[in-house]
Design a protein around this motif. Sequence first.
Motif, PDB file in Angstrom:
ATOM      1  N   ASP A   1      49.707  44.140  37.936  1.00  0.00           N
ATOM      2  CA  ASP A   1      50.791  43.575  38.363  1.00  0.00           C
ATOM      3  C   ASP A   1      52.061  44.392  38.285  1.00  0.00           C
ATOM      4  O   ASP A   1      53.222  44.255  39.240  1.00  0.00           O
ATOM      5  N   ALA A   2      52.401  45.101  37.212  1.00  0.00           N
ATOM      6  CA  ALA A   2      53.674  45.914  36.718  1.00  0.00           C
ATOM      7  C   ALA A   2      53.317  47.119  37.871  1.00  0.00           C
ATOM      8  O   ALA A   2      54.548  47.722  38.217  1.00  0.00           O
ATOM      9  N   LEU A   3      52.272  47.686  38.078  1.00  0.00           N
ATOM     10  CA  LEU A   3      52.256  48.893  38.765  1.00  0.00           C
ATOM     11  C   LEU A   3      52.365  48.672  40.430  1.00  0.00           C
ATOM     12  O   LEU A   3      52.935  49.344  41.020  1.00  0.00           O
ATOM     13  N   ALA A   4      51.693  47.581  40.802  1.00  0.00           N
ATOM     14  CA  ALA A   4      51.562  47.199  42.171  1.00  0.00           C
ATOM     15  C   ALA A   4      51.934  45.648  42.507  1.00  0.00           C
ATOM     16  O   ALA A   4      51.108  44.727  42.585  1.00  0.00           O
ATOM     17  N   PRO A   5      53.239  45.478  42.559  1.00  0.00           N
ATOM     18  CA  PRO A   5      53.474  44.068  42.885  1.00  0.00           C
ATOM     19  C   PRO A   5      52.761  43.367  43.960  1.00  0.00           C
ATOM     20  O   PRO A   5      52.638  42.303  44.144  1.00  0.00           O
ATOM     21  N   VAL A   6      52.733  44.136  45.112  1.00  0.00           N
ATOM     22  CA  VAL A   6      51.943  43.637  46.255  1.00  0.00           C
ATOM     23  C   VAL A   6      50.617  43.864  46.167  1.00  0.00           C
ATOM     24  O   VAL A   6      49.695  43.316  46.969  1.00  0.00           O
ATOM     25  N   GLY A   7      49.791  44.369  45.066  1.00  0.00           N
ATOM     26  CA  GLY A   7      48.490  44.542  45.045  1.00  0.00           C
ATOM     27  C   GLY A   7      47.936  45.757  45.264  1.00  0.00           C
ATOM     28  O   GLY A   7      48.475  46.799  45.831  1.00  0.00           O
ATOM     29  N   ILE A   8      46.365  45.833  45.099  1.00  0.00           N
ATOM     30  CA  ILE A   8      45.929  46.975  45.121  1.00  0.00           C
ATOM     31  C   ILE A   8      44.945  46.839  46.180  1.00  0.00           C
ATOM     32  O   ILE A   8      44.069  45.931  46.162  1.00  0.00           O
ATOM     33  N   GLU A   9      44.888  47.729  47.331  1.00  0.00           N
ATOM     34  CA  GLU A   9      43.856  47.646  48.261  1.00  0.00           C
ATOM     35  C   GLU A   9      42.498  47.900  47.950  1.00  0.00           C
ATOM     36  O   GLU A   9      42.303  48.871  47.627  1.00  0.00           O
ATOM     37  N   ILE A  10      41.621  46.842  48.229  1.00  0.00           N
ATOM     38  CA  ILE A  10      40.270  46.931  48.009  1.00  0.00           C
ATOM     39  C   ILE A  10      39.516  46.216  49.183  1.00  0.00           C
ATOM     40  O   ILE A  10      39.864  45.252  49.549  1.00  0.00           O
ATOM     41  N   ASP A  11      38.425  46.878  49.544  1.00  0.00           N
ATOM     42  CA  ASP A  11      37.558  46.322  50.441  1.00  0.00           C
ATOM     43  C   ASP A  11      36.623  45.452  49.901  1.00  0.00           C
ATOM     44  O   ASP A  11      35.477  46.120  49.378  1.00  0.00           O
ATOM     45  N   VAL A  12      36.783  44.488  49.735  1.00  0.00           N
ATOM     46  CA  VAL A  12      35.719  43.349  49.132  1.00  0.00           C
ATOM     47  C   VAL A  12      34.361  43.198  49.951  1.00  0.00           C
ATOM     48  O   VAL A  12      34.752  42.771  51.162  1.00  0.00           O
ATOM     49  N   GLU A  13      33.485  43.525  49.213  1.00  0.00           N
ATOM     50  CA  GLU A  13      32.185  43.535  50.284  1.00  0.00           C
ATOM     51  C   GLU A  13      31.410  42.295  50.363  1.00  0.00           C
ATOM     52  O   GLU A  13      30.498  42.221  51.493  1.00  0.00           O
ATOM     53  N   LYS A  14      31.833  41.304  49.497  1.00  0.00           N
ATOM     54  CA  LYS A  14      31.226  39.899  49.758  1.00  0.00           C
ATOM     55  C   LYS A  14      31.898  38.908  49.141  1.00  0.00           C
ATOM     56  O   LYS A  14      32.965  39.209  48.342  1.00  0.00           O
ATOM     57  N   ALA A  15      31.685  37.529  49.144  1.00  0.00           N
ATOM     58  CA  ALA A  15      32.488  36.596  48.650  1.00  0.00           C
ATOM     59  C   ALA A  15      32.001  36.613  47.256  1.00  0.00           C
ATOM     60  O   ALA A  15      30.742  36.743  46.971  1.00  0.00           O
ATOM     61  N   MET A  16      33.029  36.320  46.411  1.00  0.00           N
ATOM     62  CA  MET A  16      32.760  36.445  44.771  1.00  0.00           C
ATOM     63  C   MET A  16      33.682  35.206  44.248  1.00  0.00           C
ATOM     64  O   MET A  16      34.766  35.290  44.661  1.00  0.00           O
ATOM     65  N   SER A  17      32.981  34.620  43.370  1.00  0.00           N
ATOM     66  CA  SER A  17      33.737  33.509  42.611  1.00  0.00           C
ATOM     67  C   SER A  17      32.929  33.213  41.414  1.00  0.00           C
ATOM     68  O   SER A  17      33.676  32.760  40.533  1.00  0.00           O
ATOM     69  N   GLU A  18      31.835  33.310  41.227  1.00  0.00           N
ATOM     70  CA  GLU A  18      31.067  32.791  40.071  1.00  0.00           C
ATOM     71  C   GLU A  18      31.588  33.487  38.762  1.00  0.00           C
ATOM     72  O   GLU A  18      31.128  34.679  38.681  1.00  0.00           O
ATOM     73  N   GLN A  19      31.992  32.677  37.860  1.00  0.00           N
ATOM     74  CA  GLN A  19      32.005  33.221  36.373  1.00  0.00           C
ATOM     75  C   GLN A  19      33.461  34.238  36.234  1.00  0.00           C
ATOM     76  O   GLN A  19      33.193  35.170  35.642  1.00  0.00           O
ATOM     77  N   ILE A  20      34.340  34.181  37.340  1.00  0.00           N
ATOM     78  CA  ILE A  20      35.386  35.415  37.382  1.00  0.00           C
ATOM     79  C   ILE A  20      36.805  34.908  37.516  1.00  0.00           C
ATOM     80  O   ILE A  20      37.566  35.499  37.478  1.00  0.00           O
TER      81      ILE A  20
END
Length: 320
Positions: A163-182
């Motif tokens: 968040d300090a390095l990139a206040p607008v976020g880091i661009e990532i191509d998320v390959e699938k839906a993810m939510s479990e245990q994260i």
Amino acid sequence: MDRQKRQRKKRVFKILLIFFILIIAVFSYGFYQYYQGLQLANVDQEAPTKEKNQEEEFQGATIENNIGKVNILLLGIDARDEEQSRTDTIMIAQYDPKTESAKLVSLMRDIYVEIPEHQSYKINTAFFLGGPELLRKTIKTNFDIDLHYYAIIDFKGFEKAVDALAPVGIEIDVEKAMSEQIGVSLQPGLQNLNGKELLGYARFRADAEADFGRVRRQQVVVNALKDEVISVNGVTKLPKLVGTVTPYIETNLQTLEIMGLLKDFILHPPDHIDTLRIPVDDSYVDASYPHAGAVLEINKEMNKQAIDEFLNLGGLETTN
């Protein structure tokens, strides 16, 4: 003629004076940003205490001939866990300013290894039993790698660093839906991830790839962060970034050494971070032991050779 020489000397002096003022300004800004980062970090009451489970002082190898090639043991832990930590992420980062190359070896945490003066177990158990020094000994015993430094970063510190390095976020191509245990819910597609989301992406393993997929994503994240760090925008934020994450990091590197490595990294940035996953393909089988549970039984010689060729000879990407 003498007048022209005097004028030329004055111009040279003015130019040198301007460079001198600029250098002072840059360093002043850097230290201001660094201490501002420390102040921001100190406001957060969730900053964890440093790990106390190491039994011995880290005995890092001496850098031979002062050539500058450095191997750093990088460990990621979740200090919010109440029990003593088994490191969630084990990586060896190598940077060589002479060749401007950076390499990253990811050691999967379920590798079954010999732990000096203990029973054989999963490699991340070495950290649990004796901290970074026992883990260093374990890596040396099984893979014959010399490590010079170590750095342990808590996941909360990782979030703050992003968040300090990139206040607008880091661009990532998320390959699938993810939510479990994260702790976050991610949807597929190219998007900017903040610190918490990027950490969730890197930790996700609730699919068919399991830990292999997590290691692959961690390496994707490292390369994405590298691109942000060496950008013009990232360079100006580095001192503040170091100050922000300092309370969340345990390391035998001193602040000036960290700044020196960052300086070399910025002045000689690698085009790409080559990556290697251990175990390499076709060098392991799934196994199970009553005392250790499910493990990866590896061909040690095959993996030792792969690491040696990767760090000392080649550098081709072998994430698999």
